[in-house]
Design an enzyme around this catalytic site. Structure first.
Site, PDB file in Angstrom:
ATOM      1  N   LYS A 280      -8.681  -0.045   3.244  1.00  0.00           N
ATOM      2  CA  LYS A 280      -9.250  -1.339   2.846  1.00  0.00           C
ATOM      3  C   LYS A 280      -8.360  -2.434   3.415  1.00  0.00           C
ATOM      4  O   LYS A 280      -7.156  -2.441   3.181  1.00  0.00           O
ATOM      5  CB  LYS A 280      -9.315  -1.420   1.316  1.00  0.00           C
ATOM      6  CG  LYS A 280     -10.191  -2.532   0.784  1.00  0.00           C
ATOM      7  CD  LYS A 280     -11.673  -2.226   0.989  1.00  0.00           C
ATOM      8  CE  LYS A 280     -12.553  -3.209   0.248  1.00  0.00           C
ATOM      9  NZ  LYS A 280     -12.519  -2.996  -1.202  1.00  0.00           N
ATOM     10  N   HIS A 281      -8.945  -3.318   4.184  1.00  0.00           N
ATOM     11  CA  HIS A 281      -8.194  -4.410   4.811  1.00  0.00           C
ATOM     12  C   HIS A 281      -7.001  -3.891   5.594  1.00  0.00           C
ATOM     13  O   HIS A 281      -5.879  -4.407   5.486  1.00  0.00           O
ATOM     14  CB  HIS A 281      -7.761  -5.439   3.768  1.00  0.00           C
ATOM     15  CG  HIS A 281      -8.907  -6.057   3.020  1.00  0.00           C
ATOM     16  ND1 HIS A 281      -9.949  -6.682   3.659  1.00  0.00           N
ATOM     17  CD2 HIS A 281      -9.181  -6.120   1.698  1.00  0.00           C
ATOM     18  CE1 HIS A 281     -10.825  -7.115   2.758  1.00  0.00           C
ATOM     19  NE2 HIS A 281     -10.382  -6.784   1.559  1.00  0.00           N
ATOM     20  N   ASN A 423       6.209  -5.099   3.819  1.00  0.00           N
ATOM     21  CA  ASN A 423       7.038  -4.006   3.327  1.00  0.00           C
ATOM     22  C   ASN A 423       6.161  -2.913   2.703  1.00  0.00           C
ATOM     23  O   ASN A 423       5.315  -3.204   1.875  1.00  0.00           O
ATOM     24  CB  ASN A 423       8.030  -4.517   2.278  1.00  0.00           C
ATOM     25  CG  ASN A 423       9.140  -5.345   2.888  1.00  0.00           C
ATOM     26  OD1 ASN A 423       9.757  -4.948   3.853  1.00  0.00           O
ATOM     27  ND2 ASN A 423       9.408  -6.531   2.300  1.00  0.00           N
ATOM     28  N   HIS A 529       3.536  -4.904  11.203  1.00  0.00           N
ATOM     29  CA  HIS A 529       3.214  -6.286  10.826  1.00  0.00           C
ATOM     30  C   HIS A 529       1.802  -6.669  11.241  1.00  0.00           C
ATOM     31  O   HIS A 529       1.188  -5.974  12.031  1.00  0.00           O
ATOM     32  CB  HIS A 529       4.220  -7.242  11.466  1.00  0.00           C
ATOM     33  CG  HIS A 529       5.602  -7.092  10.922  1.00  0.00           C
ATOM     34  ND1 HIS A 529       6.607  -6.449  11.611  1.00  0.00           N
ATOM     35  CD2 HIS A 529       6.135  -7.463   9.740  1.00  0.00           C
ATOM     36  CE1 HIS A 529       7.712  -6.458  10.880  1.00  0.00           C
ATOM     37  NE2 HIS A 529       7.454  -7.054   9.750  1.00  0.00           N
TER      38      HIS A 529
END
Length: 529
Positions: A280-281, A423, A529
């Site tokens: 999800k996302h 993180n 990232h």
């Protein structure tokens, strides 16, 4: 820009013969004189068409194994001459140069040759020289000349000619010219990037990036953003190469999330058993192994049922009927698998909005590749994260060493953490994620969030203890302070895997020993990232 002029003469030279004879017939039927070279001319003649060899126009035969055939003033003059410039017209008359109104060229199959794994010399011989030169000349002179480089533009060309009494309109010629320059740019990019790799230049002084439009989308990440999807020609199994069996077009977010899901599940070798990842996302909300694919899905789903709603599901083995049935019980955006049983596909046919993708295989998580990310004024290029650790790579740093079962879960958690936004904190128990904390500015916050989500899920399942009780935990980067590790211990984690390398490693190790936690260092970081 000139007035529309009927196309009287066309030069055709193609490697890809798809649709070519039909185009030749259509042009001849419209009264267009055909010029051609080598094998292209032979193909047209076999179809019963009259063709003039370029060598008759230039007065020179093809030579040097075909390397030299169109590099001649009588070809390039015919393409580049400005028809409304008296000096150009006089030069054409003086030197016997005839106008070429249409150029149809597709290039030597360099990309396909490289994809087949051909040797260096063979790749070099498949670099087209005359084709790009003619394409660029014709495109520059689009005020008068039409240039076609893609098979899909053949019918558009004929349609535009029919609308304009055998001519093409300026707007169409401009579009053709832009497409032509994009093609030569992509071709040169393929050559330069291949050569950089072949001679061992990781980061060349100039780098070209190219792609082919696969889909124009309704919008991007948000409705106010325009977007499109381009393919780079790679044969890596995944969302770009998959066959879509059903459902509406993939959206920008669908493609991004599906790629994340399939790359994650590919970390788990199907020979070692079924695995399922729910995304999800772009972050995993559940990843698990199981004795069957159905069990793997159920265990992944039970990590975070709330987030799984409307998610992306990736499988490392062929989708079967039983798994399809259980997946179909909730709303899912995309299901992607290497193979799909026809009966399983029939089950999903009732879910008209579900996109079903079959890839034919899994991507190799260790294959060497590079990733590109745009920033203002430039872009970043790096090696794809192919980092992998095995039992032999792990360094036990605490008084207590992990048990065999803990080690299995630690390696599982480490594979998942690689695909979680930093993180990243991942709790795993028995080959299934039981808590995932992603994308927080503080590592301790990711640890807390993952633990809290496991508590919520335990309550939903009617359990008295959080799912993280007796779990192991993976951290994508080192714990800078003991607080994150102690939060994991409070959640019930019994073992930890992390890269190590903090200035305070000694403090973190001491905290683990005091809490009775086993900890190993991987020596590898997985920032994402």
């Amino acid at each position: 820009m000139s007035e529309n002029r009927p196309i009287r003469r066309a030069l055709l030279s193609v490697s890809d013969k798809e649709g070519f004879v039909d185009l030749g017939r259509a042009l001849a039927a419209r009264g267009v004189e055909l010029l051609s070279t080598g094998g292209t001319a032979h193909t047209l003649r076999q179809a019963g068409l009259e063709v003039i060899d370029v060598s008759e126009v230039t007065g020179f035969p093809e030579m040097m194994d075909g390397r030299v055939k169109t590099l001649h003033p009588k070809v390039h003059g015919g393409l580049l001459a400005l028809r409304d410039n008296d000096e150009h017209v006089a030069a054409m008359t003086e030197h016997g140069i005839v106008e070429i109104d249409l150029l149809v060229v597709n290039l030597y199959p360099f990309e396909a040759t490289v994809a087949k794994g051909a040797d260096y010399d063979t790749c070099i011989e498949n670099i087209d020289i005359g084709g790009p030169a003619m394409i660029r000349a014709a495109a520059k002179n689009h005020a008068f000349v039409s240039v076609v480089v893609d098979v899909e533009d053949y019918d558009k060309l004929l349609g535009d000619m029919d609308q304009h009494d055998g001519a093409t309109c300026p707007k169409f010629r401009k579009k053709l010219a832009q497409t032509a320059y994009a093609r030569t740019a992509a071709y040169d990019a393929a050559v330069s990037n291949w050569m950089a790799q072949a001679i061992g230049v990781e980061f060349p002084r100039r780098r070209a990036v190219a792609g082919t439009l696969a889909q124009t989308m309704r919008y991007g990440e948000n409705p106010h953003q325009k977007a499109a999807f381009y393919k780079d020609g790679s044969d890596r199994p995944g969302v770009a190469t998959a066959k879509q069996l059903q459902g509406k077009e993939l959206s920008y977010n669908n493609i991004n999330d599906t790629d994340a899901a399939f790359e994650l599940v590919a970390e788990f070798d199907p020979a070692d058993g079924p695995a399922v990842a729910i995304i999800k996302h772009a972050n995993p909300c559940g990843v698990a192994r199981g004795a069957t694919l159905k069990e793997a899905y159920s265990r992944a789903f039970d990590c975070d049922r709330t987030s799984a709603f409307g998610g992306i599901i990736a499988l490392n083995q062929a989708l079967d009927v039983e798994t399809a049935r259980i997946i179909s019980e909730i709303f899912t955006e995309v299901v992607i698998a290497p193979q799909i049983d026809p009966e399983a596909a029939e089950i999903f046919a009732k879910k008209k909005n579900l996109r079903l993708l079959e890839t034919g295989g899994l991507p190799d998580p260790r294959a060497v590749a590079q990733t590109i990310r745009q920033v203002s004024g430039g872009y970043l290029v790096q090696d794809k994260d192919t980092g992998h650790v095995s039992l032999e790579d792990l360094k036990v740093v605490t008084k207590r060493a992990p048990s065999e079962e803990e080690l299995k879960d630690l390696l599982f958690a480490w594979k998942v953490a690689k695909h979680v936004k930093s993180n990243a904190i991942v709790y795993v128990k028995g080959g299934a994620t039981v808590g995932v904390g992603a994308g927080q500015m503080s590592r301790v916050d990711s640890t807390r969030i993952a633990a809290r989500k496991s508590e919520d899920m335990a309550a939903e399942l009617g359990l008295s203890e959080p799912l993280t009780k007796g779990s192991v935990v993976a951290s994508d980067a080192f714990f800078p302070f003991p607080d994150g590790l102690l939060t994991a211990a409070e959640a019930g984690a019994t073992a930890v895997i992390q890269p190590g390398g903090s200035m305070r490693d000694d403090q973190v190790i001491a905290a683990a020993d005091e809490a009775g936690i086993a900890m190993v260092f991987s020596g590898v970081r997985h920032f994402r990232h």
